[in-house]
Design a protein around this motif. Structure first.
Motif, PDB file in Angstrom:
ATOM      1  N   ALA A 138       0.955  -0.945   0.110  1.00 42.34           N
ATOM      2  CA  ALA A 138      -0.091   0.026   0.028  1.00 42.34           C
ATOM      3  C   ALA A 138       0.665   1.469  -0.356  1.00 42.34           C
ATOM      4  O   ALA A 138       1.806   1.034   0.167  1.00 42.34           O
ATOM      5  N   GLY A 139       0.458   2.443  -0.685  1.00 46.36           N
ATOM      6  CA  GLY A 139       1.128   3.704  -0.840  1.00 46.36           C
ATOM      7  C   GLY A 139       2.258   3.250  -1.319  1.00 46.36           C
ATOM      8  O   GLY A 139       2.265   2.746  -2.589  1.00 46.36           O
ATOM      9  N   THR A 140       3.139   4.357  -1.056  1.00 44.55           N
ATOM     10  CA  THR A 140       4.298   4.420  -2.195  1.00 44.55           C
ATOM     11  C   THR A 140       5.762   3.543  -2.100  1.00 44.55           C
ATOM     12  O   THR A 140       6.934   4.345  -2.399  1.00 44.55           O
ATOM     13  N   GLU A 141       5.175   3.638  -0.492  1.00 39.19           N
ATOM     14  CA  GLU A 141       7.345   2.574  -0.598  1.00 39.19           C
ATOM     15  C   GLU A 141       6.759   1.115  -0.593  1.00 39.19           C
ATOM     16  O   GLU A 141       5.602   0.389  -0.280  1.00 39.19           O
ATOM     17  N   LEU A 142       7.947   0.511  -0.568  1.00 32.60           N
ATOM     18  CA  LEU A 142       7.856  -0.972  -0.921  1.00 32.60           C
ATOM     19  C   LEU A 142       8.193  -1.644   0.121  1.00 32.60           C
ATOM     20  O   LEU A 142       9.114  -0.737   0.908  1.00 32.60           O
ATOM     21  N   PRO A 143       7.367  -2.805   0.464  1.00 31.29           N
ATOM     22  CA  PRO A 143       7.892  -3.609   1.762  1.00 31.29           C
ATOM     23  C   PRO A 143       9.234  -3.897   2.332  1.00 31.29           C
ATOM     24  O   PRO A 143       9.903  -3.892   1.051  1.00 31.29           O
ATOM     25  N   THR A 144       9.636  -3.476   3.106  1.00 32.60           N
ATOM     26  CA  THR A 144      10.637  -4.702   3.904  1.00 32.60           C
ATOM     27  C   THR A 144      11.114  -5.629   3.436  1.00 32.60           C
ATOM     28  O   THR A 144      11.589  -6.570   3.676  1.00 32.60           O
ATOM     29  N   GLU A 145       9.953  -6.119   4.233  1.00 34.78           N
ATOM     30  CA  GLU A 145      10.282  -7.837   4.448  1.00 34.78           C
ATOM     31  C   GLU A 145       8.524  -8.458   3.444  1.00 34.78           C
ATOM     32  O   GLU A 145       8.328  -7.747   2.891  1.00 34.78           O
ATOM     33  N   MET A 146       9.480  -9.343   3.098  1.00 38.93           N
ATOM     34  CA  MET A 146       8.531 -10.366   1.857  1.00 38.93           C
ATOM     35  C   MET A 146       7.658 -11.389   1.940  1.00 38.93           C
ATOM     36  O   MET A 146       6.826 -12.431   0.760  1.00 38.93           O
ATOM     37  N   ALA A 147       8.087 -11.888   3.439  1.00 39.70           N
ATOM     38  CA  ALA A 147       7.403 -13.152   3.288  1.00 39.70           C
ATOM     39  C   ALA A 147       6.082 -13.494   3.141  1.00 39.70           C
ATOM     40  O   ALA A 147       5.814 -14.004   2.202  1.00 39.70           O
ATOM     41  N   PHE A 148       5.174 -12.384   3.818  1.00 40.78           N
ATOM     42  CA  PHE A 148       3.931 -12.302   3.767  1.00 40.78           C
ATOM     43  C   PHE A 148       3.465 -11.845   2.762  1.00 40.78           C
ATOM     44  O   PHE A 148       2.412 -12.902   1.973  1.00 40.78           O
ATOM     45  N   ILE A 149       3.997 -11.475   1.548  1.00 41.15           N
ATOM     46  CA  ILE A 149       3.607 -11.094   0.221  1.00 41.15           C
ATOM     47  C   ILE A 149       3.631 -12.340  -0.766  1.00 41.15           C
ATOM     48  O   ILE A 149       3.039 -11.952  -1.552  1.00 41.15           O
ATOM     49  N   ASN A 150       4.717 -12.801  -0.388  1.00 44.84           N
ATOM     50  CA  ASN A 150       5.629 -14.432  -1.012  1.00 44.84           C
ATOM     51  C   ASN A 150       4.620 -15.119  -0.948  1.00 44.84           C
ATOM     52  O   ASN A 150       4.245 -16.338  -1.508  1.00 44.84           O
ATOM     53  N   GLU A 151       3.468 -15.150   0.602  1.00 43.21           N
ATOM     54  CA  GLU A 151       2.339 -16.115   1.084  1.00 43.21           C
ATOM     55  C   GLU A 151       1.266 -16.505   0.227  1.00 43.21           C
ATOM     56  O   GLU A 151       1.396 -16.752  -0.704  1.00 43.21           O
ATOM     57  N   VAL A 152       1.052 -14.686  -0.242  1.00 43.34           N
ATOM     58  CA  VAL A 152       0.084 -14.216  -0.504  1.00 43.34           C
ATOM     59  C   VAL A 152       0.099 -14.708  -2.737  1.00 43.34           C
ATOM     60  O   VAL A 152      -0.640 -15.134  -3.292  1.00 43.34           O
ATOM     61  N   TYR A 168      -0.089  -3.276  -8.789  1.00 46.55           N
ATOM     62  CA  TYR A 168       0.139  -2.897  -8.048  1.00 46.55           C
ATOM     63  C   TYR A 168       1.557  -2.322  -8.390  1.00 46.55           C
ATOM     64  O   TYR A 168       1.627  -0.552  -8.434  1.00 46.55           O
ATOM     65  N   PHE A 169       2.746  -2.324  -9.585  1.00 48.96           N
ATOM     66  CA  PHE A 169       3.585  -1.610 -10.037  1.00 48.96           C
ATOM     67  C   PHE A 169       2.806  -0.021 -10.633  1.00 48.96           C
ATOM     68  O   PHE A 169       3.028   0.674 -10.898  1.00 48.96           O
ATOM     69  N   ASN A 170       1.890  -1.050 -10.913  1.00 45.35           N
ATOM     70  CA  ASN A 170       0.877   0.666 -12.285  1.00 45.35           C
ATOM     71  C   ASN A 170       0.716   1.699 -11.404  1.00 45.35           C
ATOM     72  O   ASN A 170       0.525   2.966 -11.140  1.00 45.35           O
ATOM     73  N   ASP A 171       0.336   1.175 -10.187  1.00 47.18           N
ATOM     74  CA  ASP A 171      -0.580   2.218  -8.880  1.00 47.18           C
ATOM     75  C   ASP A 171       1.003   3.083  -8.545  1.00 47.18           C
ATOM     76  O   ASP A 171       0.791   3.818  -7.925  1.00 47.18           O
ATOM     77  N   LEU A 172       1.681   2.055  -8.448  1.00 50.08           N
ATOM     78  CA  LEU A 172       2.397   2.861  -7.579  1.00 50.08           C
ATOM     79  C   LEU A 172       3.956   3.828  -8.702  1.00 50.08           C
ATOM     80  O   LEU A 172       3.634   4.835  -7.978  1.00 50.08           O
ATOM     81  N   TYR A 173       3.673   3.406  -9.825  1.00 47.78           N
ATOM     82  CA  TYR A 173       4.349   3.951 -10.299  1.00 47.78           C
ATOM     83  C   TYR A 173       3.729   4.423 -11.470  1.00 47.78           C
ATOM     84  O   TYR A 173       4.192   5.825 -11.932  1.00 47.78           O
ATOM     85  N   VAL A 174       2.427   4.693 -11.379  1.00 43.90           N
ATOM     86  CA  VAL A 174       1.877   5.446 -12.745  1.00 43.90           C
ATOM     87  C   VAL A 174       0.812   7.223 -12.510  1.00 43.90           C
ATOM     88  O   VAL A 174       0.702   6.165 -11.457  1.00 43.90           O
TER      89      VAL A 174
END
Length: 174
Positions: A138-152, A168-174
């Motif tokens: 969420a937001g414009t920052e990438l998370p520092t930990e990826m385990a939960f995201i990778n699980e999803v 996600y990347f479109n929303d982040l950078y566009v």
């Protein structure tokens, strides 16, 4: 001759890493690698949590999602520029395995249930927005930990995983 020397040194470094990883009770190298790239899995630890712990020490070990033919795993590539780090990587890996063994494991079943519910939602866009937020996307920052995201992401069907990431990347950078 110089190229042959480099290849030999890289192959020796890869073999040392493979042997060191296989020597750890909780990790197993997949297959019988003959090149300088290989993957390893664990039947007892969450490899995504292990990758996060290694990241805290400055290592990047690439997580790979499961497929019908392979379990989730971590991927390592060895090259001539990284040979001097083989012993340090193995030392940190041993220590991080112990940290992850003592950590609260991620509840993969609960994450799979959340993903299944999102897939059945009458408003999939909103459901996936909530799923992204719960995964830390969420937001414009990438998370520092990826385990939960990778699980999803690992729980999503491949085609939806791709859509999820593109959006996600479109929303982040566009």
């Amino acid at each position: 001759e110089g190229y042959k020397k480099i290849v030999k040194e890289v192959q020796e470094g890869a073999r040392k890493l493979i042997a060191g990883i296989n020597a750890l009770e909780d990790l197993q190298v997949l297959g019988e690698p003959v090149m300088c790239m290989f993957s390893f899995k664990s039947d007892t630890l969450n490899v995504y949590q292990l990758a996060d712990e290694m990241s805290k020490r400055g290592w990047y070990i690439q997580g790979q999602f499961s497929t019908p033919l392979t379990p989730r795993n971590l991927h390592i590539s060895v090259n001539h520029g990284t040979l001097h780090n083989v012993d340090a990587l193995l030392k940190d890996l041993r220590e991080c395995v112990e940290i992850v063994k003592c950590a609260t494991p991620i509840d993969s079943a609960a994450i799979r249930a959340m993903v299944a519910a999102a897939l059945q939602s009458p408003d999939p866009e909103a459901a996936f927005g909530q799923l992204a937020a719960s995964a830390g996307l969420a937001g414009t920052e990438l998370p520092t930990e990826m385990a939960f995201i990778n699980e999803v992401l690992d729980a999503l069907p491949d085609e939806l995983c791709n859509v999820f990431l593109v959006n996600y990347f479109n929303d982040l950078y566009v």
